[in-house]
Design an enzyme around this catalytic site. Sequence first.
Site, PDB file in Angstrom:
ATOM      1  N   LYS A  47      -1.329   5.661   6.819  1.00 54.52           N
ATOM      2  CA  LYS A  47      -1.472   4.211   7.042  1.00 54.52           C
ATOM      3  C   LYS A  47      -0.534   3.826   8.164  1.00 54.52           C
ATOM      4  CE  LYS A  47      -4.002   1.007   5.241  1.00 54.52           C
ATOM      5  NZ  LYS A  47      -5.232   1.125   4.444  1.00 54.52           N
ATOM      6  N   ASP A  52      -7.743  -2.336   9.062  1.00 56.95           N
ATOM      7  CA  ASP A  52      -7.339  -2.854   7.756  1.00 56.95           C
ATOM      8  C   ASP A  52      -7.152  -4.350   8.011  1.00 56.95           C
ATOM      9  OD1 ASP A  52      -6.341  -1.596   4.950  1.00 56.95           O
ATOM     10  OD2 ASP A  52      -5.086  -3.328   5.393  1.00 56.95           O
TER      11      ASP A  52
END
Length: 450
Positions: free
Chosen positions: A126, A166
């Site tokens: 991430k 995201d």
Amino acid sequence: MNAYIEKVLEEVRVKHGNEPEFVQTVEEVFSSIEPVVDAHPEYEKFDLLGRMVEPERMFTFRVVWMDDNGNWHTNRGWRCQFNGAIGPYKGGLRFQKNVYEGVIKFLGFEQTFKNSLTGLPLGGAKGGSDFDPAGKSDAEVMRFCQSFMTALYRYIGPDIDVPAGDMGVGGREIGYLYGQYRRLKGVWENGVLTGKGLSYGGSLIRPEATGYGAVYYLQEVLAHENDTIEGKRIAISGYGNVGWGIMKKAMQLGAKVTYFAGPDGYVHDPDGVATEEKLNFILEMRAKDPMHCQPYADKFGCEFVPGEKCWGVKDVDIYMPAAMQNDVRMESAEKIAASGVKYYIEVANMPTTNDALNFLRAQKHMIVAPSKAVNAGGVGVSGLEMSQNSERLVWTAEEVDAQLKKMMKTIHDMSAEAAAEYGLGYDLVAGANIAGFKKVATAMMEQGAF
Ligand code: GLU
């Protein structure tokens, strides 16, 4: 609790005391894997769990950019390559004001098990920045993305680490990021990012995949309960990309989203967000700053309740929190349990605090499904985008959609089977954790200690 798990958890609590989201996600996953760890004493011998909670590596970098008035700004960027045991690192980038190391680590840890559940060879990662996209012009976003990629490009690649979107990172941002990657590397390696535009290697259905996948997963849960989706009313929070996908798929399948919440309150539309016009209006609304959902109520003449969340409303069949982490706390969970609604299907990453989640799981009348399984269709279709890029092929929407549907069924069934194997009944939360964990654990053990 298994003494080894307890020991690792205690170390995590001490070491990450200032990163509560990370501690929360580790506690959540590890609370489910006790029977597996009990059955594998070698995990302790090789300190498998201690290794699993330590990212393989994490980069922090400076991102400097100029606004439209010629003023310079400095943000911080991160990429956390959490676990590469089962495939190249894979996971989104989040641009949001309140992003910090703890958020990136929690998302990277969660991603590792989610990606494992997809059945595809995808490691967990991430990244993101504390850049606030709200109110920025296109040109400002472009300059920010170019600067961000200039710092990141040397650490990523189609077989190394494949970022995606995201919160705060959609098709526009991925385009600017890819343009800069290509400029810097001088190669056509479009498999380095997913969520791309269709004109340069994006996959059909990727924008819809997370929401569609969540509804496909829901269908599997309903089928398990001898129920079907037709006529179901759904309350969601969040009307970003994921919420929009849920609304659209629900509409196609004869269900409807009748409540949705935004930062300013919630909307109740008894007819459902179930026409093309309404769905298009949602798209327009989410592009606006600040993100307010009241305009929907004004336009379509429905009720708007300011400053409240829709948790606890009784005239729905399903709850799907699809906004962000820790959206549903104990107070909301109590209202949800009291409403009598049977299905609580998490969609956003870690939308429920651990105490609230365990409270809901303990309700005899309820079925709870965890986000790491329910939202895995997003990254799953990213995996399909990577396959198309490496094959230099484009699959039809029908092909991608059929694969997505199959993937969601497999994830559901694998989770249910894993829970049943350990005598836990139809516990989708524990089952997803166990199934996701097992594959990563096995790959790590087989590759030796590092
Ligand atoms: N950010 C999405 C997630 O939370 C998608 C990640 C991806 O496609 O790599 O899974």
